[in-house]
Every structure is written in structure tokens, then in C-alpha cells.
Design a protein around this motif. Structure first.
Motif, PDB file in Angstrom:
ATOM      1  N   GLU A   1      -3.481   1.895  -7.049  1.00 57.32           N
ATOM      2  CA  GLU A   1      -2.630   0.962  -6.315  1.00 57.32           C
ATOM      3  C   GLU A   1      -3.477   0.057  -5.418  1.00 57.32           C
TER       4      GLU A   1
ATOM      5  N   ARG B   1      -1.355  14.536  -4.729  1.00 54.25           N
ATOM      6  CA  ARG B   1      -1.347  13.257  -4.025  1.00 54.25           C
ATOM      7  C   ARG B   1      -1.812  13.410  -2.590  1.00 54.25           C
ATOM      8  N   ASN B   2      -2.203  12.295  -1.968  1.00 52.99           N
ATOM      9  CA  ASN B   2      -2.496  12.298  -0.545  1.00 52.99           C
ATOM     10  C   ASN B   2      -1.269  12.804   0.218  1.00 52.99           C
TER      11      ASN B   2
ATOM     12  N   THR C   1     -11.929   3.971  -2.074  1.00 54.56           N
ATOM     13  CA  THR C   1     -11.060   4.911  -2.788  1.00 54.56           C
ATOM     14  C   THR C   1     -11.520   6.356  -2.649  1.00 54.56           C
TER      15      THR C   1
ATOM     16  N   LEU D   1       0.811  -1.230   0.000  1.00 51.48           N
ATOM     17  CA  LEU D   1       0.000   0.000   0.000  1.00 51.48           C
ATOM     18  C   LEU D   1       0.838   1.271   0.000  1.00 51.48           C
ATOM     19  N   GLY D   2       2.142   1.149  -0.203  1.00 47.78           N
ATOM     20  CA  GLY D   2       2.982   2.340  -0.262  1.00 47.78           C
ATOM     21  C   GLY D   2       3.030   3.112   1.045  1.00 47.78           C
TER      22      GLY D   2
ATOM     23  N   ARG E   1      -5.627   4.398   3.565  1.00 45.84           N
ATOM     24  CA  ARG E   1      -4.734   3.295   3.222  1.00 45.84           C
ATOM     25  C   ARG E   1      -4.325   2.495   4.458  1.00 45.84           C
TER      26      ARG E   1
ATOM     27  N   LEU F   1      -8.784   8.797  -1.700  1.00 41.66           N
ATOM     28  CA  LEU F   1      -7.484   8.533  -2.304  1.00 41.66           C
ATOM     29  C   LEU F   1      -7.297   9.314  -3.596  1.00 41.66           C
ATOM     30  N   ASP F   2      -6.048   9.746  -3.836  1.00 42.29           N
ATOM     31  CA  ASP F   2      -5.747  10.363  -5.118  1.00 42.29           C
ATOM     32  C   ASP F   2      -5.778   9.291  -6.200  1.00 42.29           C
TER      33      ASP F   2
ATOM     34  N   ALA G   1      -3.029   6.543  -5.970  1.00 45.41           N
ATOM     35  CA  ALA G   1      -3.183   5.682  -4.793  1.00 45.41           C
ATOM     36  C   ALA G   1      -4.401   4.779  -4.926  1.00 45.41           C
TER      37      ALA G   1
ATOM     38  N   GLN H   1      -4.178   9.072   3.433  1.00 53.57           N
ATOM     39  CA  GLN H   1      -3.206   8.195   4.085  1.00 53.57           C
ATOM     40  C   GLN H   1      -3.876   7.349   5.164  1.00 53.57           C
TER      41      GLN H   1
END
Length: 551
Positions: free
Chosen positions: A179, A335-336, A169, A129-130, A149, A172-173, A176, A146
Motif C-alpha cells: 500500500e 498484519r501490523n 517498509t 495509508l489506511g 505509516r 510493515l507487513d 501494508a 503502524q
């Protein structure tokens, strides 16, 4: 794996069931998308799988729901925890620890897994999940995306055989979200995990679904079938399907790739429409022709000069220079964790600048009393419940009218426009996430602030509710209100924003007309742009207007 047998749920005090006639099966190793307009009971259906309905929510469940052979009427949520992992719309309500790594391990600790197994699974999930760079971060310092996730990761580590996800989602951006959905697809295809998820942003998830269970209206039984079968009759559908319906494509495309293969003739038709013509009828906000409303004084305008914000030793914003004009609608994207919410909070005085200055009209937000600031700037936060305290919608509206010194009934009229059919005696907690957001927006708009800030305003909204929101915001912009939307919803930005400001690591990396910024971005381009490239169309309504112009 999951079986609904003529299920209905009626909550205490409700005259009618929230859902009824739910009768379908989710086989092992399939991803089934639960779709439908806001307020039709999708979250209730998901809650019945985890046992939260009715053991936690109360009410009466009739019929039978079984998960891996376990009847959820006789098994409480803790007795289903080893087979069902659940993430709701509000990740904050799920967290039980303070740090990311601890949260990922907590579920496994509860199940008594061995320490070496726990360590390995935590590392795997951090990578999937990065989240590796966030492993030691306090959850309270994370952005909304974040946190989303981390919430998903916390239910993945125990390796449940069933995942139940409500709007996974929404915060989420685009990158992300892709992903996370790719991870879910791998779990389904490689490990045989069964996934049931509800999502309003169908453009993101429809290509991953094996089947769709559509709840077309409150209390109506579901329509179950392949994505192509359901989209042919669904009242909610993504832009790619809307474009397919407009162009008369058969079968309807479900992905950008499928649509591009069919779009040759449509591109040829649009090729002869003069530049900008398609935007003039249905798109009064045209990203090429619309200009901010000229006013003699900067009331409602805002200026940020060399703004920097450092929070918990983390630089959230770096040397931001930004001017917001009256009548302008700006989409704040990135991005987040890029700093979008921090920037909005700076404009409304919730965050004090570390350096630099913030001005809203003639006020410095963090030095202005809230009672005075409410008439200059209003913020609808990611969590609308933060603004809602009363026991009924009517009471919320009465309090909003009083706080804003507005005519009685002002807020209620806005609620009727944004939430048709919601009665005044409804408790805000009985509203869906999207409905609560609409109520919070009505509360903020009651004061008619010259500057309106919205943080992820389409989270939990279906396409019809989003269209109503867009209509309200366009009217406000036409009246001279400045609007800033922090959003991951690229379709919303394409529909309404005059300008896009793109943030990365707390810095502005792009600032310009919507068409110029999003068309050049693979991540932030809307579906219509991807389908009709290299032509620069943003929305289905633009294409429809252009075809009308061309005859």
C-alpha cells in the motif's frame, strides 16, 4: 531535482570518509532506489539531502548537494522543510505530538497552512495509508509498523516535492508495504514527486524503481543505472534475481510475473525431484522433515494457555493457546497491530496477562526477577538501542559477559561472527541500524537463554547479514534452543522457520508447518513459491539442492 557533485562525508574522529565519490542526479518525478550492503553509508547519503548531514550529525561534507537548487551546506534542515520530507529508520525520533491526527497536522502547522487545507490533507493521508481507524489513537499504543505509516503520513501532508525515505517498509507487513509503495508510485507518476529511498528488502521495491544507485562497498563510488543493469552486477539482490542467476535466465527477471514467464523449463526439471529431496542438503531445518529436538525436560519450552492481554482498553491478545518446543523455530506473522510484539513481551515478562497463564520452562515470566529470567528467555526488541547503554562495543560485550556470568570474550566472539570487521572501540550509535541489531542479538545470546525471542530481526539487514543471522539461529535450534521470530520478512520465515503462527486481531488464525501455511497465503508466500507454483518450493537454496540431486 537532487544533485550530488563529488560528495564525500567524513565524521569527526573517523580516519576515512563514510562515503565518497557520490556523483549522480535524481531527476524530478523519478523514484530512485539507494541500495547496498549494511554499513556502506546509505543513511549518510540520505541525510545529506535533508541537510541533517552535516548540520545535525557533525562531520565534514565535501562536494555539493543541491535540492531544488538549494545548497544543503548553506541551507539548514528547517530551511529545506518546505521541499524535502524525510522519514528515517527510527520513526519514534520524528514524532513531536502524542496522537496520530495531531502528528499528521504538525508539519503543516509549522509551515502556516490554512486550517481548511490542513483538514483536507489529513483526511486524504488517513485514507491513503489506511490510518483512518487509528486517527485518535495515542502514538505510544501503536505497533512498530503502524508508527512507520504515521511517520510517512506526517511528511506527506505538507506535499513536499522531494521525499527521502530510509527503510520505509522495514516494519510493515507485506500488504501494508504494498500500500505504501503504491502511494509513493502514485505521488511520482501523478504529482511529479521526486523520491529517493534506501531499502534492504529489494524484493519489495525493485519493481517500483526508475533507477538504482548502488553503493557496492564502504567508500566506493555508486553504480547508477536501470534496475536490470545494476542487478546484473550487484552484490545484493532479491530472491527473484538469485533464482534467475541460478537458472541462467537472460535478461534477469525483476518481478515474480517476469520470472513465472521464464520458469516453465525449471518447473519441468523440478517435477522429477522426489518430495523433500531438495531440502535435505542445504536446508537442515527442512519444513517437512525437521522436528523439534527431543529433550527429557521442558527446559527452554514455553506454554501460553488462554492468554488475553488488554492494554489501554484495546484487546491486544485473545485466548492464545500456544506451545513452543525446544529446538523449534517459529515465525510469528500477521498484519501490523495483530499482537505479535505483545505476545513476545508476555513471554519475557514485560506484559502482565489480563487473563490466562504464561510459562517459560519452570518460570512465570512477569513474576520472575530479571536477573533470573535472563537465563531462561532473551528478547531482542524492534529497537535494539533499548539494550545498548555503553560507549563502545567492547564495553557492551564486557557488561554482557558479566551479566550472564559468561567467560570473558563470549559476547565479543558472537559480535565477530555477526559483525565481521567492527572494532571494539566503535560507539554503538555509530553503527547502522542493522549493525546495532546484530550487536543487541550478541548481547542477548551471551546468556545462552533456552528461549530466544526476536522482534523484526532482519530490519536493517542486507542479504549477507541475514544469511549470517540464519546460520547462527540454525545452530542454536540444533543445540535445542527454542526460537520465536516476530517478522514481516516472508523470505526469512521460508528460510528458517519450522512452523508459522499467523495472528489476526490478537487471535491465532493459523498454526502449522511453514510450507503448509505460507504456500496457501498470497500475502505471506515467498517469491520462489509464487514463481514455481503450483510446486511447493520456498527458497532458492532448496531449488539449488534439488537441481544438484537431479544432476
Amino acid at each position: 531535482m537532487i544533485r550530488f557533485e563529488d560528495v564525500s562525508v567524513t565524521y569527526d574522529g573517523a580516519a576515512e570518509p563514510t562515503v565518497q565519490g557520490i556523483d549522480f542526479e535524481v531527476p524530478e518525478g523519478e523514484l530512485v532506489l539507494l541500495a547496498g550492503p549494511s554499513g556502506v553509508g546509505k543513511s549518510t547519503v540520505l541525510g545529506a539531502v535533508s541537510g541533517l548531514v552535516p548540520h545535525f550529525t557533525g562531520g565534514t561534507l565535501r562536494g555539493r548537494v543541491t535540492v531544488a537548487g538549494r545548497d544543503t551546506r548553506t541551507h539548514k534542515p528547517r530551511e529545506l522543510a518546505d521541499v524535502v520530507g524525510t522519514v528515517g529508520q527510527d520513526p519514534l525520533s520524528h514524532f513531536v505530538t502524542d496522537a496520530v491526527e495531531d502528528e499528521l497536522a504538525y508539519g503543516m502547522e509549522s509551515l502556516g497552512l490554512a486550517p481548511d487545507v490542513m483538514r483536507r490533507r489529513v483526511e486524504e493521508t488517513l485514507d491513503l495509508l489506511g490510518l483512518a481507524d487509528l486517527r485518535h489513537r495515542p502514538i505510544a499504543t501503536l505497533s512498530g509498523g503502524q508508527r512507520q505509516r504515521v511517520a510517512i503520513g506526517s511528511v506527506l501532508t505538507p506535499h513536499p516535492s522531494v521525499l527521502v525515505l530510509d527503510e520505509p517498509t522495514s516494519a510493515l507487513d507485506p500488504a501494508a508495504a504494498e500500500e505504501v509503495l503504491a502511494v509513493l508510485q502514485r505521488l511520482v507518476h501523478d504529482l511529479g514527486t521526486t523520491v529517493l529511498l534506501a531499502e534492504h528488502r529489494l524484493e519489495r521495491v525493485i519493481q517500483y524503481a526508475d533507477r538504482i544507485a548502488l553503493l557496492p562497498a564502504p567508500g566506493a563510488p555508486p553504480v547508477v543505472g536501470t534496475p536490470a543493469e545494476v542487478m546484473a552486477v550487484s552484490p545484493v539482490y532479491p530472491p527473484v534475481v538469485a533464482l534467475g542467476r541460478l537458472a541462467g535466465w537472460t535478461p534477469l527477471p525483476l518481478t515474480v510475473r517476469d520470472a513465472r514467464r521464464k520458469a516453465g523449463d525449471l518447473r519441468q526439471q523440478l517435477k522429477y525431484v522426489p518430495e523433500g529431496r531438495g531440502e535435505l542438503r542445504d536446508q537442515p531445518h527442512s519444513t517437512r522433515t525437521r522436528k523439534p529436538v527431543a529433550q527429557p525436560t521442558p527446559v527452554g519450552a514455553a506454554e501460553l494457555h488462554a492468554l488475553s492481554v488488554i492494554r489501554a482498553r484495546i484487546t491486544a491478545l485473545r485466548h492464545i493457546d500456544l506451545t513452543i518446543a525446544p529446538g523449534e523455530t517459529i515465525a510469528l506473522m500477521g498484519r501490523n497491530g495483530a499482537g505479535k510484539s505483545t505476545l513476545l513481551n508476555s513471554l519475557v515478562g514485560l506484559v502482565t496477562p489480563t487473563s490466562g497463564t504464561v510459562r517459560v520452562g519452570d518460570a512465570i515470566p512477569h513474576r520472575t526477577r530479571p536477573k533470573d529470567l535472563v537465563r531462561k528467555v532473551g528478547l531482542v526488541p524492534q529497537e535494539p538501542r533499548d539494550l545498548l547503554y555503553a560507549d563502545t562495543v567492547a564495553a557492551e560485550c564486557a557488561a554482557a559477559d558479566q551479566d550472564a556470568d559468561a567467560e570473558p570474550g563470549t559476547c565479543r566472539a558472537l559480535v565477530s561472527e555477526l559483525l565481521p570487521g567492527v572494532t571494539g572501540d566503535t560507539h554503538p550509535r555509530d553503527l547502522s541500524e542493522g549493525q546495532r541489531l546484530a550487536l543487541a542479538l550478541a548481547v542477548v545470546l551471551t546468556a545462552r537463554p533456552p528461549l530466544l525471542l526476536l522482534d523484526e530481526p532482519t530490519r536493517g539487514l542486507d542479504y549477507a547479514a541475514k544469511a549470517r543471522l540464519v546460520a547462527v539461529l540454525r545452530t542454536l535450534a540444533a543445540e535445542g534452543h527454542a526460537i520465536v521470530l516476530a517478522t514481516h520478512d516472508v523470505e526469512l520465515a521460508a528460510e528458517i522457520a519450522h512452523r508459522v503462527v499467523l495472528l489476526a486481531d490478537g487471535e491465532v488464525i493459523a498454526d502449522g508447518p511453514t510450507a503448509d501455511v505460507v504456500v496457501s497465503s498470497p500475502s505471506f508466500a515467498p517469491q520462489v513459491t509464487k514463481i514455481l507454483a503450483p510446486q511447493h518450493w520456498l527458497t532458492v537454496s532448496q531449488v539449488r539442492a534439488a537441481l544438484d540431486e537431479a544432476g
